[in-house]
Design a protein around this motif. Structure first.
Motif, mmCIF file in Angstrom:
data_model
loop_
_atom_site.group_PDB
_atom_site.id
_atom_site.type_symbol
_atom_site.label_atom_id
_atom_site.label_comp_id
_atom_site.label_asym_id
_atom_site.label_seq_id
_atom_site.Cartn_x
_atom_site.Cartn_y
_atom_site.Cartn_z
ATOM 1 N N GLU A 181 44.577 -20.080 39.099
ATOM 2 C CA GLU A 181 44.197 -21.472 38.880
ATOM 3 C C GLU A 181 43.269 -21.592 37.672
ATOM 4 O O GLU A 181 43.315 -22.564 36.925
ATOM 5 C CB GLU A 181 43.518 -22.036 40.129
ATOM 6 N N LYS A 200 43.747 -24.068 34.452
ATOM 7 C CA LYS A 200 42.692 -24.962 33.969
ATOM 8 C C LYS A 200 42.356 -24.647 32.511
ATOM 9 O O LYS A 200 42.073 -25.553 31.716
ATOM 10 C CB LYS A 200 41.448 -24.814 34.842
ATOM 11 N N ASP A 258 44.935 -26.277 30.313
ATOM 12 C CA ASP A 258 44.678 -27.715 30.181
ATOM 13 C C ASP A 258 43.526 -27.984 29.217
ATOM 14 O O ASP A 258 43.573 -28.928 28.419
ATOM 15 C CB ASP A 258 44.363 -28.319 31.560
ATOM 16 N N GLU A 282 45.041 -32.448 33.542
ATOM 17 C CA GLU A 282 45.244 -31.506 34.653
ATOM 18 C C GLU A 282 46.729 -31.189 34.826
ATOM 19 O O GLU A 282 47.185 -30.841 35.913
ATOM 20 C CB GLU A 282 44.673 -32.090 35.950
ATOM 21 N N THR A 331 47.340 -27.480 35.804
ATOM 22 C CA THR A 331 46.689 -27.255 37.102
ATOM 23 C C THR A 331 47.520 -27.877 38.218
ATOM 24 O O THR A 331 47.760 -27.243 39.260
ATOM 25 C CB THR A 331 45.279 -27.869 37.107
ATOM 26 N N ASP A 332 47.981 -29.102 38.003
ATOM 27 C CA ASP A 332 48.822 -29.771 38.995
ATOM 28 C C ASP A 332 50.173 -29.079 39.130
ATOM 29 O O ASP A 332 50.731 -28.977 40.231
ATOM 30 C CB ASP A 332 49.037 -31.240 38.615
#
Length: 275
Positions: free
Chosen positions: A58, A62, A65, A72, A75-76
Motif C-alpha cells: 500500500e 501511495k 499517487d 488516490e 491506492t484505490d
C-alpha cells in the motif's frame, strides 16, 4: 509480461503494473526515479510493472499517487484488487476491521481467519470453492494473509481470539497442515497484541453450540457485531445487540481456559501429531 498481451488476458496485478508503467512513461519518469519518489528500489518498480509481485505494498501505491499527482488512484486500485478476492458481502467488514482498535473473535469450528496458515486457508477455500481455479484460490489465500498487515501499524489493534476445542481437533488438510497450524497458533500467541484462549469440550453444550461471531471496537465510535452464515455475513450496530454480544463474549472468556492453559493444550495436541 509481454507488452503485446491483450489487457483482458492480464490478471489484476499485471494490469496494475501496466498502468503504473503507462503513467510513469507519460510523466517522463524512469523506474529509478519512481522508486526514489516512492521509497523503493528500481528493481522493486520493475517487478511491480512486470506483474511479478504477489501484491505491491500500500505504501508503494501511495508513493505512486504522490509521484504522479494522481490523488488516490493507485491506492484505490490496489484496494479494489484486495477486495476482488473476497465475496462482496465481506468487503464492508474488511473496511471496518482495518480501523478497529480491538477485535474480539469467537470461532466454533475452524481456526479464526486472521490466524490461519496459508496451507490451512488454501484447504478451506478449495473445499468451499470447488470449481475455482488454482490462481483464484491463491488470490483468496493471499488476501486472507494480508489481513494480518494491521499488526504492522504503529497502533495495531488488540486481537482476542477464543477457539472452541473443536477447531483444534477438526483435521483440515491432513496431519502436516494441522501440525503447522497448531505451531503457528503457539507462535502468534506470543505477540503482545494477540490473546488466545481455548474453549474446552468440558465447558458443555452452551459454548459448543454458540455461533461464531466477531466484535469490532473503535476509538470514539460505536462497536459493531459481525455474524456469518453460508449465505453471507451481516453487521449489526444496534446498541442492544452489540451489548448482548459483548456480554456473551465476557462469559466465553470466563469459561474458556486461561491463555497459558490454552497454550498447554495446543502443545499437547502437537505432541499427538508427533511434533
Amino acid at each position: 509480461m509481454d507488452e503485446t498481451t491483450p489487457t483482458e488476458r492480464l490478471n489484476p496485478l499485471q494490469r496494475f503494473g501496466r498502468d503504473v508503467k503507462q503513467v510513469r512513461l507519460a510523466r517522463g519518469m524512469t523506474q529509478k526515479g519512481l522508486g526514489r519518489a516512492a521509497g523503493y528500489s528500481e528493481a522493486y518498480v520493475s517487478r511491480v510493472e512486470a506483474g511479478l509481485l504477489r501484491r505491491p505494498s500500500e505504501k508503494f501505491a501511495k508513493g505512486c499517487d504522490f509521484a504522479f499527482g494522481t490523488g488516490e488512484l493507485f491506492t484505490d486500485m490496489l484496494r479494489r484488487i484486495d477486495e476482488g478476492d473476497h465475496p462482496s458481502w465481506f468487503v464492508p467488514y474488511l473496511e471496518l476491521e482495518r480501523k478497529a482498535s480491538r477485535i474480539l473473535d469467537y470461532s466454533s469450528d475452524l481456526v479464526s481467519g486472521m490466524l490461519q496458515t496459508a496451507d490451512y486457508a488454501r484447504t478451506v477455500f478449495r473445499l468451499s470453492n470447488p470449481h475455482a481455479t488454482a490462481e483464484a484460490i491463491d488470490g483468496k489465500v493471499a488476501s486472507r494473509l494480508r489481513r494480518r498487515e494491521v499488526f504492522e501499524r504503529e497502533d495495531p489493534p488488540h486481537l482476542w481470539v477464543i477457539l472452541h476445542e473443536a477447531c483444534l481437533h477438526t483435521v483440515v488438510g491432513g496431519a502436516q497442515v494441522m501440525s503447522a497450524q497448531l505451531a503457528y497458533l503457539l507462535t502468534t500467541a506470543q505477540s503482545p497484541y494477540i490473546t488466545l484462549q481455548v474453549m474446552p469440550f468440558s465447558a458443555g453444550a452452551p459454548a459448543a453450540h454458540m455461533k461464531p461471531y466477531i466484535l469490532l471496537h473503535f476509538t470514539g465510535e460505536p462497536s459493531v457485531l459481525y455474524t456469518e452464515t453460508r449465505a453471507g455475513g451481516s453487521m449489526h450496530d444496534s446498541a442492544r445487540t452489540v451489548e448482548a454480544a459483548a456480554h456473551d463474549y465476557d462469559l466465553l472468556r470466563a469459561t474458556a481456559l486461561s491463555p497459558e492453559q490454552s497454550l498447554t493444550l495446543i502443545r499437547g495436541l502437537l505432541k499427538e501429531h508427533g511434533v
